[in-house]
Design a protein around this motif. Structure first.
Motif, PDB file in Angstrom:
ATOM      1  N   SER A 325      57.803  81.022  55.682  1.00 33.47           N
ATOM      2  CA  SER A 325      57.563  79.579  55.588  1.00 33.47           C
ATOM      3  C   SER A 325      56.393  79.156  56.459  1.00 33.47           C
ATOM      4  O   SER A 325      55.731  78.148  56.171  1.00 33.47           O
ATOM      5  N   ARG A 326      56.127  79.897  57.536  1.00 32.07           N
ATOM      6  CA  ARG A 326      54.982  79.585  58.395  1.00 32.07           C
ATOM      7  C   ARG A 326      53.668  79.945  57.703  1.00 32.07           C
ATOM      8  O   ARG A 326      52.641  79.321  57.950  1.00 32.07           O
ATOM      9  N   ARG A 327      53.738  80.945  56.835  1.00 29.94           N
ATOM     10  CA  ARG A 327      52.518  81.387  56.140  1.00 29.94           C
ATOM     11  C   ARG A 327      52.244  80.547  54.900  1.00 29.94           C
ATOM     12  O   ARG A 327      51.091  80.188  54.622  1.00 29.94           O
ATOM     13  N   TYR A 328      53.297  80.231  54.152  1.00 32.50           N
ATOM     14  CA  TYR A 328      53.116  79.585  52.858  1.00 32.50           C
ATOM     15  C   TYR A 328      53.446  78.097  52.948  1.00 32.50           C
ATOM     16  O   TYR A 328      54.495  77.640  52.507  1.00 32.50           O
ATOM     17  N   ASP A 329      52.540  77.349  53.551  1.00 36.95           N
ATOM     18  CA  ASP A 329      52.708  75.900  53.615  1.00 36.95           C
ATOM     19  C   ASP A 329      52.563  75.299  52.229  1.00 36.95           C
ATOM     20  O   ASP A 329      51.818  75.799  51.383  1.00 36.95           O
TER      21      ASP A 329
END
Length: 450
Positions: A325-329
């Motif tokens: 979730s931190r990578r795929y905003d």
């Protein structure tokens, strides 16, 4: 000159569609039991009754055994069951909408790879794979997160799988479906054929160097569907794997996806859905917030333990989910620039989905990046969302917050619906104000916000 608007009609493969808004494929979790058809009607008819031009039934499996990517998926290998689906197609047609069925087979994404409880219940079920699994999946197998028992398909087995897609399409056409949609992304078997990350075959179904993908399997599926189901409109997702972490190579680039779409246009596909994803089934598919509420829900904990083998492993998966979730905003229309480039190279309709939430966004992409625009997850909270989008002003927006609490719960066998109180409260208030009411022939199908 003003381009097409959401209300404008469009034609796909000779089939007129009353407007350019579609309900994108979702997991309906209807299964194949006695209530399956009624469940599908309950899930899909409200979108038609509220005005959507095209409704997609989510991924359905073309074989009787194996290949399910998640609990509760519907299979369309049995003719008797598919005949009953005529009740669904008639319900959608009664409101003037068209309906597509998305055909799928999981391969290395199947439950027999990742779902511990399913593996225990089906210990002898092999995974049909395109090539030997990539190193990272073999590593996860060694540490116990996956359970690989792969069988690399020979050429005859690949031909047989393509024929099963054709048979499933023929059954669907007989049941009244207007369009066939192939699940060409989200790490299903079609993406695995297309992707050099998975496909290292040396026969005709290997990577075509002129295209950069293993497009031959989609060519054979096209031939089988045309032979068995005639000229039914046929579309497919076309993946770019550009969202994958850089060390994961080789993979499909945007350029590969564009060349693949152009090849599919040349051989007779009627539409394409360009999508950016990863090489795994991860949050590149459903970008947005970490679904904290779903992971903490005590009613789902046993389902996660059953799926992942233990509470400890479920916690590890949740941690990985948080990192993703931190990578795929979330970003509005995250597939739009790829779709725009594809549209400049093909003469068939381009479908756009992924992060679309506002009426103004939908109109802005039509005639530019896409010919039709769709939403998926927002329908979990607002089954009659088209009524607001088609009848409302430019700033009309879906209430979905992209929290993903709807998505991760499906790994635990939960049905697809919104689980976020603030979103349901807003949708309920809109319903009370009559925001989902439309004139015309529609039924009261109920709503989860009540």
């Amino acid at each position: 000159m003003l381009g097409p608007q959401l209300e404008s009609s469009v034609t796909v493969g000779g089939r007129p569609i009353r407007n350019r808004l579609y309900r994108a494929p979702l997991l309906e979790c209807a299964g194949n039991g006695p209530e399956a058809v009624e469940t599908l009607i309950d899930e899909l008819e409200p979108a038609a009754a509220s005005g959507a031009g095209l409704i997609h039934q989510g991924a359905t499996i073309v074989r009787e055994a194996g290949g399910c990517a998640a609990p509760g998926m519907t299979r369309v290998a049995d003719s008797g069951f598919v005949e009953r689906l005529e009740e669904l197609t008639e319900a959608v047609h009664a409101h003037g909408s068209a309906i597509a069925i998305q055909l799928e087979y999981g391969g290395l994404r199947s439950m027999e790879v990742w779902h511990a409880g399913y593996r225990r219940s089906n210990p002898g079920l092999e995974q049909l794979v395109v090539s030997r699994p990539p190193w990272i999946l073999r590593s996860l197998d060694r540490v116990g997160f996956l359970d690989l028992n792969p069988r690399v398909m020979d050429t005859d087995e690949v031909e047989a799988l393509a024929a099963d897609f054709g048979r499933a399409a023929a059954r669907a056409v007989e049941a009244g479906y207007d369009m066939i949609h192939l699940a060409g992304a989200n790490m299903g078997i079609i993406q695995q054929f297309l992707s050099p990350f998975y496909n290292r075959r040396e026969d005709e179904f290997g990577i075509d160097p002129e295209v950069g993908s293993g497009v031959r399997f989609l060519e054979r599926v096209h031939e089988e569907i045309r032979d068995r189901a005639g000229d039914v409109p046929l579309i497919t997702k076309v993946p770019s794997e550009a969202a994958a972490p850089a060390p994961l190579q080789p993979r499909l680039s945007d350029a590969d996806a564009i060349r693949t779409a152009a090849r599919l246009d040349s051989i007779g596909y009627d539409g394409v859905v360009p999508v950016r994803c990863s090489v795994f089934w991860d949050m590149s598919i459903v970008r947005g917030a970490f679904p904290a509420r779903a992971w903490r829900d005590p009613t789902l904990k046993e389902g996660y333990r059953e799926a992942f083998g233990s509470r400890t492993r479920a916690t590890a998966v949740a941690a990985g989910n948080w990192l993703q979730s931190r990578r795929y905003d979330r970003e509005p229309g995250w597939n739009a620039d790829l779709a725009r480039r594809v549209r400049s190279r093909v003469d068939i309709p381009v479908f756009l989905e992924g992060g679309l939430r506002e009426r103004a966004e939908l109109d802005s992409y039509l005639g530019d990046a896409a010919d039709l625009v769709g939403m998926g997850r927002p329908f979990y909270a607002e089954p009659r969302l088209p009524a607001r989008l088609l009848d409302g002003p430019a700033d009309t927006r879906a209430v979905c917050e992209d929290c993903n609490n709807c998505a991760v719960a499906q790994a635990a066998g939960a049905s697809g619906n919104c689980r976020t109180p603030s979103v349901l409260e807003e949708a309920g208030a809109l319903r009370k104000r009559g925001a989902y009411d439309r004139t015309g022939n529609e039924r009261d199908d109920g709503d989860p916000t009540e």
